[in-house]
Design a protein around this motif. Structure first.
Motif, mmCIF file in Angstrom:
data_model
loop_
_atom_site.group_PDB
_atom_site.id
_atom_site.type_symbol
_atom_site.label_atom_id
_atom_site.label_comp_id
_atom_site.label_asym_id
_atom_site.label_seq_id
_atom_site.Cartn_x
_atom_site.Cartn_y
_atom_site.Cartn_z
ATOM 1 N N ASN A 140 -1.465 -8.470 -9.348
ATOM 2 C CA ASN A 140 -2.182 -9.055 -10.581
ATOM 3 C C ASN A 140 -1.627 -10.516 -10.940
ATOM 4 O OD1 ASN A 140 -3.717 -7.210 -12.896
ATOM 5 N ND2 ASN A 140 -2.258 -5.895 -11.429
ATOM 6 N N GLU A 141 -0.228 -10.878 -10.691
ATOM 7 C CA GLU A 141 0.194 -12.077 -10.956
ATOM 8 C C GLU A 141 -0.609 -13.233 -10.117
ATOM 9 O OE1 GLU A 141 4.265 -11.775 -10.074
ATOM 10 O OE2 GLU A 141 4.998 -11.040 -11.980
ATOM 11 N N ILE A 142 -0.947 -12.929 -8.839
ATOM 12 C CA ILE A 142 -1.604 -13.890 -7.964
ATOM 13 C C ILE A 142 -3.246 -13.717 -8.425
ATOM 14 C CG2 ILE A 142 -2.397 -14.134 -5.601
ATOM 15 C CD1 ILE A 142 0.262 -13.013 -4.739
ATOM 16 N N ALA A 143 -3.634 -12.794 -8.661
ATOM 17 C CA ALA A 143 -4.971 -12.710 -9.406
ATOM 18 C C ALA A 143 -5.037 -13.642 -10.571
ATOM 19 C CB ALA A 143 -5.689 -11.360 -9.745
ATOM 20 N N GLU A 144 -4.214 -13.369 -11.287
ATOM 21 C CA GLU A 144 -4.097 -14.464 -12.713
ATOM 22 C C GLU A 144 -3.935 -15.783 -12.367
ATOM 23 O OE1 GLU A 144 -1.559 -15.032 -16.942
ATOM 24 O OE2 GLU A 144 -1.538 -12.987 -15.927
ATOM 25 N N LYS A 145 -3.123 -16.269 -11.405
ATOM 26 C CA LYS A 145 -2.745 -17.538 -11.177
ATOM 27 C C LYS A 145 -3.751 -18.211 -10.303
ATOM 28 C CE LYS A 145 2.407 -17.173 -11.881
ATOM 29 N NZ LYS A 145 3.819 -17.060 -11.092
ATOM 30 N N SER A 146 -4.240 -17.385 -9.590
ATOM 31 C CA SER A 146 -5.357 -18.209 -8.561
ATOM 32 C C SER A 146 -6.686 -18.067 -9.321
ATOM 33 C CB SER A 146 -5.438 -17.457 -7.299
ATOM 34 O OG SER A 146 -4.325 -17.572 -6.703
ATOM 35 N N ALA A 147 -6.839 -17.145 -10.488
ATOM 36 C CA ALA A 147 -8.301 -17.180 -11.146
ATOM 37 C C ALA A 147 -9.255 -16.436 -10.111
ATOM 38 C CB ALA A 147 -8.939 -18.276 -11.767
ATOM 39 N N VAL A 148 -8.974 -15.554 -9.399
ATOM 40 C CA VAL A 148 -9.778 -14.726 -8.510
ATOM 41 C C VAL A 148 -9.629 -13.267 -8.776
ATOM 42 C CG1 VAL A 148 -9.511 -16.437 -6.422
ATOM 43 C CG2 VAL A 148 -8.041 -14.616 -6.562
ATOM 44 N N GLY A 149 -10.525 -12.499 -8.250
ATOM 45 C CA GLY A 149 -10.347 -11.163 -8.153
ATOM 46 C C GLY A 149 -9.944 -10.523 -6.858
ATOM 47 N N ILE A 150 -9.094 -9.435 -6.877
ATOM 48 C CA ILE A 150 -8.718 -8.570 -5.825
ATOM 49 C C ILE A 150 -9.180 -7.222 -5.762
ATOM 50 C CG2 ILE A 150 -6.637 -8.164 -4.647
ATOM 51 C CD1 ILE A 150 -5.117 -10.403 -6.194
ATOM 52 N N ARG A 151 -9.680 -6.870 -4.603
ATOM 53 C CA ARG A 151 -10.019 -5.506 -4.471
ATOM 54 C C ARG A 151 -9.271 -4.961 -3.243
ATOM 55 N NH1 ARG A 151 -14.092 -2.017 -5.870
ATOM 56 N NH2 ARG A 151 -15.005 -3.543 -7.200
ATOM 57 N N ILE A 152 -8.807 -4.106 -3.396
ATOM 58 C CA ILE A 152 -7.733 -3.304 -2.482
ATOM 59 C C ILE A 152 -8.250 -1.743 -2.104
ATOM 60 C CG2 ILE A 152 -5.724 -4.595 -2.877
ATOM 61 C CD1 ILE A 152 -4.676 -2.328 -4.429
ATOM 62 N N ARG A 153 -7.885 -1.331 -1.221
ATOM 63 C CA ARG A 153 -8.254 0.158 -0.739
ATOM 64 C C ARG A 153 -6.789 1.092 -0.852
ATOM 65 N NH1 ARG A 153 -11.840 0.225 4.516
ATOM 66 N NH2 ARG A 153 -10.983 2.412 4.425
ATOM 67 N N GLU A 154 -7.115 1.982 -1.566
ATOM 68 C CA GLU A 154 -6.112 3.033 -1.845
ATOM 69 C C GLU A 154 -5.545 3.720 -0.300
ATOM 70 O OE1 GLU A 154 -4.343 6.634 -4.790
ATOM 71 O OE2 GLU A 154 -6.552 6.449 -4.357
ATOM 72 N N ASP A 155 -6.397 3.894 0.396
ATOM 73 C CA ASP A 155 -6.305 4.550 1.890
ATOM 74 C C ASP A 155 -5.567 3.827 2.736
ATOM 75 O OD1 ASP A 155 -8.496 2.832 2.407
ATOM 76 O OD2 ASP A 155 -9.651 4.639 3.345
ATOM 77 N N ARG A 156 -5.462 2.532 2.619
ATOM 78 C CA ARG A 156 -4.908 1.679 3.298
ATOM 79 C C ARG A 156 -3.358 1.317 3.103
ATOM 80 N NH1 ARG A 156 -8.323 -2.178 6.025
ATOM 81 N NH2 ARG A 156 -10.330 -1.073 6.808
ATOM 82 N N ILE A 157 -2.923 1.804 1.902
ATOM 83 C CA ILE A 157 -1.611 1.716 1.410
ATOM 84 C C ILE A 157 -0.892 2.839 1.620
ATOM 85 C CG2 ILE A 157 -0.148 1.198 -0.828
ATOM 86 C CD1 ILE A 157 -2.921 0.002 -1.766
ATOM 87 N N ALA A 158 0.092 2.690 2.494
ATOM 88 C CA ALA A 158 1.041 3.727 3.042
ATOM 89 C C ALA A 158 2.243 3.859 2.091
ATOM 90 C CB ALA A 158 1.566 3.282 4.511
ATOM 91 N N VAL A 159 2.279 5.314 1.856
ATOM 92 C CA VAL A 159 3.494 5.762 1.080
ATOM 93 C C VAL A 159 4.115 6.826 1.833
ATOM 94 C CG1 VAL A 159 4.441 6.758 -1.252
ATOM 95 C CG2 VAL A 159 2.324 5.218 -1.023
ATOM 96 N N LYS A 160 5.516 6.870 2.199
ATOM 97 C CA LYS A 160 6.208 8.037 2.877
ATOM 98 C C LYS A 160 5.932 9.078 2.040
ATOM 99 C CE LYS A 160 9.449 4.896 5.242
ATOM 100 N NZ LYS A 160 10.678 4.378 5.277
ATOM 101 N N ALA A 161 5.703 10.342 2.514
ATOM 102 C CA ALA A 161 5.427 11.645 2.205
ATOM 103 C C ALA A 161 6.770 11.866 0.978
ATOM 104 C CB ALA A 161 5.685 12.689 3.103
ATOM 105 N N GLU A 162 7.922 11.656 1.379
ATOM 106 C CA GLU A 162 9.123 12.002 0.437
ATOM 107 C C GLU A 162 8.865 11.139 -0.945
ATOM 108 O OE1 GLU A 162 11.203 10.036 4.033
ATOM 109 O OE2 GLU A 162 9.160 11.362 3.481
ATOM 110 N N VAL A 163 8.450 9.959 -0.533
ATOM 111 C CA VAL A 163 8.521 8.924 -1.740
ATOM 112 C C VAL A 163 7.272 9.563 -2.608
ATOM 113 C CG1 VAL A 163 8.006 6.536 -2.302
ATOM 114 C CG2 VAL A 163 9.418 7.054 -0.425
ATOM 115 N N ALA A 164 6.279 9.941 -1.985
ATOM 116 C CA ALA A 164 4.956 10.306 -2.714
ATOM 117 C C ALA A 164 5.183 11.398 -3.432
ATOM 118 C CB ALA A 164 3.687 10.538 -1.894
#
Length: 246
Positions: A140-164
């Motif tokens: 969000n900070e980069i999107a605001e400072k660069s005045a751009v939109g950012i689209r990410i994919r949840e299935d690409r963001i890895a979270v370890k099983a114990e952390v999740a």
């Protein structure tokens, strides 16, 4: 680096020695030198055992222009590994929680990996460590400072099983938990593959992945394509970060 320690009266010398020794090993591994510091002892109860603050001075190579306001439409968003490891590690330690497998902080020196990334291509526009407020806030900070939109994919963001698992148990969103040894990079599309390969060659970036891209739509906003096929807004963190780490 400079390092200053505020120590509560009665803090164990063995604990202090363990901390200082770990700092020394980490500095040597990163290839940096602790050149100055200070120590203050405060009355019992005036501090939470020990506070340590550091400050560093570095050199930016000639020709390198990396800043939060330099993200451009079309840039690929690269993440160096799993998220929320540090936040969950701190929380588990403070609350005495245990898992079948160990949860450890991801604290790591990233200077060597950054050097390799910059050498891989000139299109690295922005770099950020997603510490306070986690990945969601950093984006969000980069999107605001660069005045751009950012689209990410949840299935690409890895979270370890114990952390999740702990996040689900406590109602926490891993997007907003702190990371200490991860980075996000905004890279021009023509250089993204080379920079990603450089990240994966580093031991601290072997799980690096492309998680999204910069768009012209919705400047200042971050959207995430969810695993179930929907879309959600990823807001800036509001309120107090949990667990508080700094």
């Amino acid at each position: 680096l400079s390092a200053a320690l505020i120590i509560e009266e009665g803090f164990g010398l063995d604990q202090l020695q363990a901390i200082v020794s770990a700092m020394s090993r980490a500095a040597a591994h990163a290839g940096v030198t602790v050149v100055t510091g200070d120590t203050k002892v405060v009355p019992r109860g005036a501090a939470d055992k020990i506070f340590i603050n550091t400050s560093g001075i570095g050199v930016i190579p000639s020709g390198v222009q990396v800043a939060s306001h330099r993200a451009r439409p079309g840039d690929r968003v690269l993440l160096s590994g799993t998220i929320a490891d540090h936040g969950v590690s701190v929380l588990a330690s403070r609350e005495g929680l245990s898992f079948q497998t160990s949860v450890q902080s991801d604290t790591a020196p990233l200077n060597h990996m950054v050097r390799s990334m910059l050498a891989a291509g000139p299109g690295v526009h922005a770099l950020r460590d997603p510490t306070r407020g986690g990945l969601g806030t950093a984006l969000n900070e980069i999107a605001e400072k660069s005045a751009v939109g950012i689209r990410i994919r949840e299935d690409r963001i890895a979270v370890k099983a114990e952390v999740a698992g702990l996040c689900e148990l406590l109602g926490l969103d891993p997007l907003y938990l702190a990371n200490e040894g991860k980075l996000i990079a905004f890279v021009a599309p023509e250089d993204a593959d080379a920079v990603l390969a450089a990240m994966r060659r580093d031991p601290y970036g072997r799980d690096a992945v492309l998680i999204g891209e910069v768009t012209v739509e919705h400047p200042g906003k971050v959207f995430m394509d969810t695993r179930i096929g929907g879309t959600r807004i990823v807001d800036m963190l509001t309120g107090e970060q949990l667990p508080r780490i700094c």
